[in-house]
Design a protein around this motif. Structure first.
Motif, PDB file in Angstrom:
ATOM      1  N   UNK A   1      59.752  -4.438  47.585  1.00  0.00           N
ATOM      2  CA  UNK A   1      58.520  -3.799  48.061  1.00  0.00           C
ATOM      3  C   UNK A   1      57.319  -4.479  47.426  1.00  0.00           C
ATOM      4  N   UNK A   2      56.322  -4.785  48.243  1.00  0.00           N
ATOM      5  CA  UNK A   2      55.025  -5.213  47.722  1.00  0.00           C
ATOM      6  C   UNK A   2      54.058  -4.058  47.950  1.00  0.00           C
ATOM      7  N   UNK A   3      53.629  -3.434  46.878  1.00  0.00           N
ATOM      8  CA  UNK A   3      52.692  -2.312  46.979  1.00  0.00           C
ATOM      9  C   UNK A   3      51.273  -2.863  46.937  1.00  0.00           C
ATOM     10  N   UNK A   4      50.432  -2.390  47.877  1.00  0.00           N
ATOM     11  CA  UNK A   4      49.085  -2.957  47.970  1.00  0.00           C
ATOM     12  C   UNK A   4      48.033  -1.877  48.212  1.00  0.00           C
ATOM     13  N   UNK A   5      46.991  -1.945  47.427  1.00  0.00           N
ATOM     14  CA  UNK A   5      45.820  -1.086  47.607  1.00  0.00           C
ATOM     15  C   UNK A   5      44.617  -1.947  47.223  1.00  0.00           C
ATOM     16  N   UNK A   6      44.161  -2.751  48.180  1.00  0.00           N
ATOM     17  CA  UNK A   6      43.159  -3.782  47.907  1.00  0.00           C
ATOM     18  C   UNK A   6      41.888  -3.183  47.324  1.00  0.00           C
ATOM     19  N   UNK A   7      41.432  -2.047  47.860  1.00  0.00           N
ATOM     20  CA  UNK A   7      40.200  -1.408  47.354  1.00  0.00           C
ATOM     21  C   UNK A   7      40.537  -0.079  46.701  1.00  0.00           C
ATOM     22  N   UNK A   8      40.905  -0.059  45.389  1.00  0.00           N
ATOM     23  CA  UNK A   8      40.874  -1.213  44.526  1.00  0.00           C
ATOM     24  C   UNK A   8      42.043  -1.225  43.550  1.00  0.00           C
ATOM     25  N   UNK A   9      42.978  -0.276  43.669  1.00  0.00           N
ATOM     26  CA  UNK A   9      43.959  -0.079  42.591  1.00  0.00           C
ATOM     27  C   UNK A   9      44.767  -1.331  42.259  1.00  0.00           C
ATOM     28  N   UNK A  10      45.353  -1.990  43.278  1.00  0.00           N
ATOM     29  CA  UNK A  10      46.225  -3.107  42.910  1.00  0.00           C
ATOM     30  C   UNK A  10      45.402  -4.337  42.531  1.00  0.00           C
ATOM     31  N   UNK A  11      44.221  -4.481  43.099  1.00  0.00           N
ATOM     32  CA  UNK A  11      43.334  -5.576  42.678  1.00  0.00           C
ATOM     33  C   UNK A  11      42.939  -5.396  41.203  1.00  0.00           C
ATOM     34  N   UNK A  12      42.702  -4.155  40.833  1.00  0.00           N
ATOM     35  CA  UNK A  12      42.317  -3.854  39.448  1.00  0.00           C
ATOM     36  C   UNK A  12      43.479  -4.062  38.486  1.00  0.00           C
ATOM     37  N   UNK A  13      44.672  -3.662  38.882  1.00  0.00           N
ATOM     38  CA  UNK A  13      45.854  -3.881  38.023  1.00  0.00           C
ATOM     39  C   UNK A  13      46.089  -5.379  37.782  1.00  0.00           C
ATOM     40  N   UNK A  14      45.977  -6.165  38.838  1.00  0.00           N
ATOM     41  CA  UNK A  14      46.155  -7.615  38.705  1.00  0.00           C
ATOM     42  C   UNK A  14      45.093  -8.187  37.760  1.00  0.00           C
ATOM     43  N   UNK A  15      43.863  -7.727  37.912  1.00  0.00           N
ATOM     44  CA  UNK A  15      42.770  -8.180  37.044  1.00  0.00           C
ATOM     45  C   UNK A  15      43.033  -7.781  35.583  1.00  0.00           C
ATOM     46  N   UNK A  16      43.544  -6.575  35.389  1.00  0.00           N
ATOM     47  CA  UNK A  16      43.838  -6.098  34.030  1.00  0.00           C
ATOM     48  C   UNK A  16      44.886  -6.983  33.360  1.00  0.00           C
ATOM     49  N   UNK A  17      45.964  -7.301  34.081  1.00  0.00           N
ATOM     50  CA  UNK A  17      46.979  -8.189  33.494  1.00  0.00           C
ATOM     51  C   UNK A  17      46.399  -9.569  33.206  1.00  0.00           C
ATOM     52  N   UNK A  18      45.528 -10.047  34.117  1.00  0.00           N
ATOM     53  CA  UNK A  18      44.920 -11.362  33.896  1.00  0.00           C
ATOM     54  C   UNK A  18      44.041 -11.373  32.640  1.00  0.00           C
ATOM     55  N   UNK A  19      43.635 -10.187  32.203  1.00  0.00           N
ATOM     56  CA  UNK A  19      42.800 -10.084  31.008  1.00  0.00           C
ATOM     57  C   UNK A  19      43.563  -9.493  29.829  1.00  0.00           C
ATOM     58  N   UNK A  20      44.898  -9.660  29.861  1.00  0.00           N
ATOM     59  CA  UNK A  20      45.676  -9.436  28.653  1.00  0.00           C
ATOM     60  C   UNK A  20      46.301  -8.082  28.448  1.00  0.00           C
ATOM     61  N   UNK A  21      46.227  -7.182  29.463  1.00  0.00           N
ATOM     62  CA  UNK A  21      46.897  -5.891  29.315  1.00  0.00           C
ATOM     63  C   UNK A  21      48.397  -6.109  29.145  1.00  0.00           C
ATOM     64  N   UNK A  22      49.038  -5.307  28.302  1.00  0.00           N
ATOM     65  CA  UNK A  22      50.470  -5.468  28.023  1.00  0.00           C
ATOM     66  C   UNK A  22      51.325  -4.714  29.041  1.00  0.00           C
ATOM     67  N   UNK A  23      51.076  -3.408  29.186  1.00  0.00           N
ATOM     68  CA  UNK A  23      51.850  -2.569  30.110  1.00  0.00           C
ATOM     69  C   UNK A  23      50.899  -1.667  30.889  1.00  0.00           C
ATOM     70  N   UNK A  24      51.242  -1.413  32.150  1.00  0.00           N
ATOM     71  CA  UNK A  24      50.484  -0.434  32.933  1.00  0.00           C
ATOM     72  C   UNK A  24      51.446   0.660  33.390  1.00  0.00           C
ATOM     73  N   UNK A  25      51.069   1.919  33.123  1.00  0.00           N
ATOM     74  CA  UNK A  25      51.850   3.066  33.573  1.00  0.00           C
ATOM     75  C   UNK A  25      51.123   3.707  34.764  1.00  0.00           C
TER      76      UNK A  25
END
Lengths: 240, 240
Positions: A23-47
């Motif tokens: 499954x690819x879960x997608x919510x462009x505006x804005x949840x999954x875009x924000x999660x991707x950005x968070x990991x790109x900026x060093x977040x370790x885990x997202x719950x």
């Protein structure tokens, strides 16, 4: 050949058998875009969690908490749902618990799948490469807006289908629809989406800068995947 | 200005408030195309019913009975779901009870609406003219295929939106999607739909002739509307 299919709303998810699928879960505006950005900026885990109370509870474990309802940051939480809130080093090395109107639901309702990947335009190629290597049947689960079809998630699905053409069978009706819509829109996604009353409602919340950012393709080599109770960035593991 | 919206599946219908709205129920392959054809060939009343047993019961009232499941005529009924079965004078003046996999469900689940109209490419302009005169908010309810999105019903919705542009607000995401898909496909609808594995499955049932027929625009000036427990042809009343 494995196939790629698109589910336009979590309300339709019961029609699909997720077993053995990616499954690819997608919510462009804005949840999954924000999660991707968070990991790109060093977040370790997202719950990703379903409700505000559960989210608040994660603070006791040392998590930053993030919550959005109806496009607005919920009161009493550390972070909202704008990708710009996750830049500048403030989230480096931290864990984050997050709940949003639509996006976290799409992830949590997909737990029967073999693999759940968080997709956004921002990490489109990383998702496409991983799916091509997995060769499982793919279902793109669009978060939609309160259960209804939305264009931005569908356009992401179409972009992913375009990148996977020739490697996956793309003959499902929703897959074809997403692909054609993306091909119609891709020359100027921002202008295309501005026709949508749903997107214009979001713009009234002054997130125009967010919208332009969330439509950027391939900004980050990040691959958030679901592991037991959390999202981790598999791109870090694949590199090492 | 009244608006036009599109619901891609009966499974999403609970998200919409039908009160005061005009619903256009559509199942291009083939229930609503067949109903329109039946009225064009002199049928008096059509009773769309949910299950086979209820349908069979209408025979005692002198109705012809019609039933389809999974694209095939059900055993023991007078008629199936091919429009060609309703031509040639055999249904002139008769009442028909009909049950189909998807189409009758879209009609019966919409009973809370102010008005239910049966739409098909075959009576597209008649539907558009009636809606323009009514000026109620419109919801096109696509029957889909077993709850899932399908292209042919969506393309009909797009064709209707195109005819109503300027007269209705068309800014909902599903409305825009349907319109763009129709504009991509309309130069050759048959070729466009042949990419769909769902339509190719139907073609294996040897209904290619039906598919070409059901995609003809404006063949009949027929306007089936729901009245209490049945569909009647309002075009006859409007003429007289």
């Amino acid at each position: 050949m494995a196939s790629i299919d698109v589910c336009f709303s979590p309300e339709l998810l019961h029609l699909y058998d997720l077993k053995g699928k990616a499954v690819v879960a997608v919510d462009i505006l804005r949840a999954t875009s924000t999660m991707v950005t968070a990991f790109a900026h060093g977040v370790a885990n997202i719950f990703p969690v379903m409700d505000l109370e559960e989210c608040r509870g994660y603070a006791a474990q040392g998590c930053l908490t993030a919550a959005e309802r109806n496009g607005i940051k919920a009161e009493g939480f550390d972070l909202g749902n704008s990708p710009f809130g996750y830049m500048g080093g403030s989230v480096q090395g931290r864990d984050i618990a997050i709940t949003t109107t639509n996006g976290t639901r799409a992830i949590r309702l997909s737990e029967a799948a073999e693999e759940i990947i968080v997709g956004a335009f921002l990490n489109l190629q990383a998702v496409a490469d991983y799916l091509a290597a997995l060769q499982l049947d793919v279902l793109v689960v669009c978060a939609g807006w309160k259960g209804q079809f939305n264009l931005e998630d569908t356009l992401f699905a179409g972009a992913l289908v375009e990148r996977l053409q020739g490697k996956f069978s793309t003959e499902n009706d929703s897959t074809l629809a997403a692909l054609y819509l993306y091909q119609t829109a891709k020359a100027d996604l921002v202008a295309f989406l501005r026709q949508s009353s749903h997107v214009r409602r979001l713009e009234h919340l002054e997130i125009h800068k967010d919208i332009e950012f969330c439509l950027r393709h391939d900004a980050f080599n990040v691959l958030p995947v679901w592991r037991q109770d959390r999202l981790v960035d598999l791109a870090l593991e694949l590199e090492s």
